[in-house]
Scaffold this active site. Structure first.
Site, PDB file in Angstrom:
ATOM      1  CG  PHE A   1      -1.868   1.191   1.207  1.00 41.95           C
ATOM      2  CD1 PHE A   1      -3.009   1.166   0.424  1.00 41.95           C
ATOM      3  CD2 PHE A   1      -1.604   2.343   1.949  1.00 41.95           C
ATOM      4  CE1 PHE A   1      -3.880   2.251   0.381  1.00 41.95           C
ATOM      5  CE2 PHE A   1      -2.468   3.431   1.909  1.00 41.95           C
ATOM      6  CZ  PHE A   1      -3.608   3.382   1.135  1.00 41.95           C
TER       7      PHE A   1
ATOM      8  CG  ASP B   1       5.410   3.697   1.743  1.00 39.04           C
ATOM      9  OD1 ASP B   1       5.446   4.373   2.789  1.00 39.04           O
ATOM     10  OD2 ASP B   1       4.367   3.525   1.076  1.00 39.04           O
TER      11      ASP B   1
ATOM     12  CE  LYS C   1      -1.043   5.845   7.594  1.00 34.68           C
ATOM     13  NZ  LYS C   1      -0.747   4.982   6.456  1.00 34.68           N
TER      14      LYS C   1
HETATM   15  C1  LIG Z   1      -0.960   5.278   5.061  1.00 36.90           C
HETATM   16  C2  LIG Z   1       0.089   4.875   4.099  1.00 36.90           C
HETATM   17  C3  LIG Z   1       0.298   5.593   2.904  1.00 36.90           C
HETATM   18  C4  LIG Z   1      -0.605   6.711   2.470  1.00 36.90           C
HETATM   19  O1  LIG Z   1      -0.533   7.812   3.328  1.00 36.90           O
HETATM   20  P1  LIG Z   1      -1.651   8.956   3.206  1.00 36.90           P
HETATM   21  O2  LIG Z   1      -1.219   9.984   4.200  1.00 36.90           O
HETATM   22  O3  LIG Z   1      -2.964   8.303   3.539  1.00 36.90           O
HETATM   23  O4  LIG Z   1      -1.646   9.443   1.817  1.00 36.90           O
HETATM   24  C5  LIG Z   1       1.342   5.208   2.088  1.00 36.90           C
HETATM   25  N1  LIG Z   1       2.140   4.191   2.412  1.00 36.90           N
HETATM   26  C6  LIG Z   1       1.975   3.478   3.543  1.00 36.90           C
HETATM   27  C7  LIG Z   1       2.920   2.357   3.849  1.00 36.90           C
HETATM   28  C8  LIG Z   1       0.936   3.785   4.410  1.00 36.90           C
HETATM   29  O5  LIG Z   1       0.741   3.055   5.516  1.00 36.90           O
END
Ligand SMILES: *Cc1c(COP(=O)(O)O)cnc(C)c1O
Length: 406
Positions: free
Chosen positions: A141, A226, A255
């Site tokens: 994700f 990421d 986050k």
């Molecule tokens: C939550 C998340 C995202 C997306 O972040 P947003 O602030 O919702 O755009 C991308 N990568 C990972 C691994 C995430 O957990």
């Protein structure tokens, strides 16, 4: 003096909001530390942490101070000008990581969008337009923009929005042979979460990330981590890559970085950063003084030996108790994760029931998350009090008992 608002209720969501979410039946109105109160005054313990965002719980005094001081000083100037909180935060992130350059934005998706665009730009400039392929993991994700859902390995998020971004290959996670078979001289980047968060809280094997690093180097591809969910102290190190001793070329953060105030960041080296020359990329709010002032306060608190070692100690408390609950009620096949990102994989008999457990937990007064239908996820504050851990897990155990009793 407080402003009078018209009363609102959960039903208003269904009447006025786009129906892309399905929020809980209660409405939180106030938070303090790891406790939250709803409209009726009911108190809940928060192990959801706003989905790994509220890294210091609710209304942490250092963050309230940073935000209110900045709110009384300067809110926004745009990137036509720079500002002091941006410069301070960038300098601190550079000092604390492999990175030499930072790009600020407002979310995880935007941080990844910048990372993927940078990777393509570098390859384009150095090797030409043919080298544009991105390899990512199934079940990964990376956010909800078209580029990030295209790179993300979950068709349920990417299908049905017209043509996707081209040149993306998905491979099974933690499978080095699959990566070896997929990578080529056309690959510009390999994109990985060091711990797959939404995909079920699955940590990478050390050998996998080491192998990915080596393959990227052999093929002149960039390694992108990421760390939107795994970063900013979540694993007990500032970033998860530090647990593995594998350094990426580009890292995305968001986050927990803002502790609840929206901010994202892409971290990279000077050599790579120079490919995003003036005018090639940008965002109006990126480096906003309010966001950077809060994130600086988050970093100051989190990047200390006390908080980071506390995360590891709290991990042990969670893990021990969750394993005991899993064994007693036969609900979990495994409790996994690093630091305060934990996933309880539901046993065969309970597969698909993560939402049932989550709802039962909320009814008992503890907020938890799911990570897909088969995993119950915990992403509490990094400074959650030991007493709150005990009380919250007591409530969670009562919820599990009720679910099992039917
Ligand atoms: C939550 C998340 C995202 C997306 O972040 P947003 O602030 O919702 O755009 C991308 N990568 C990972 C691994 C995430 O957990």
């Amino acid at each position: 003096m407080s402003v009078q608002h018209d009363p609102v209720q959960r039903a208003d969501f269904d009447q006025y909001l786009v129906p892309n979410y399905s929020p809980a039946a209660f409405i939180p109105v106030r938070g303090q530390g790891s406790r939250v109160w709803d409209q009726s005054g009911r108190e809940l313990i928060d192990f959801a942490g706003g989905i790994a965002v509220n890294s210091l719980g609710h209304c942490h005094p250092a963050l309230v101070k940073a935000l209110t001081e900045q709110a009384n000083t300067l809110w926004h100037v745009s990137n036509v000008f720079t500002n002091e909180p941006t410069l301070r935060l960038a300098h601190k992130l550079v000092n604390a990581t492999f990175a030499e350059r930072v790009f600020f934005c407002n979310s995880g998706a935007e941080a990844n969008e910048a990372a993927f665009k940078l990777a393509r730009r570098v390859a384009h400039d150095r090797f030409g337009p043919e080298k544009c392929e991105i390899i990512a993991a199934l079940n990964s994700f990376h956010g909800r923009t078209l580029f990030t859902v295209s790179v993300g390995g979950q068709p349920k998020y990417s299908d049905g929005f017209g043509p996707k971004i081209q040149g993306i290959t998905h491979i099974p996670y933690n499978d080095l042979d699959a990566l070896k078979a997929a990578i080529s001289d056309k690959t510009c980047a390999v994109v990985l979460e060091p711990i797959q968060g939404e995909g079920g809280v699955l940590p990478a094997d050390k050998a996998y990330l080491e192998g990915a690093r080596k393959l990227c180097d052999e093929h002149n591809a960039l390694l992108v981590f990421d760390e939107v969910q795994s970063g900013m102290g979540r694993t007990g190190e500032l970033f998860a890559y530090m647990n593995y001793g594998v350094t990426p070329d580009i890292l995305s953060s968001a986050k927990s970085l803002g502790g609840g105030f929206p901010i994202g960041a892409m971290l990279t080296t000077t050599e790579l950063a120079k490919h995003l020359a003036v005018g090639t990329h940008g965002t109006t709010y990126g480096g906003n003084p309010l966001a950077c002032a809060v994130a600086e306060a988050v970093l100051d608190v989190v990047n200390t030996p006390e908080v980071l070692s506390g995360v590891k100690a709290k991990h042990a408390q969670f893990k021990q108790r969750l394993q005991a609950i899993g064994e007693q009620y036969g609900v979990f096949s495994e409790v996994r994760g690093l630091g305060l990102l934990l996933g309880c994989a539901l046993s065969d008999a309970w597969k698909g029931k993560a939402k049932v457990v989550l709802d039962a937990a909320a009814a008992e007064g503890v907020m938890v998350l799911q990570a897909g239908p088969d995993t119950v996820r915990f992403a509490p504050s990094l400074v959650v009090e030991d007493a709150d851990i005990r009380e919250g897990l007591d409530r969670f155990e009562r919820a599990v008992a009720k679910v099992v009793q039917g």
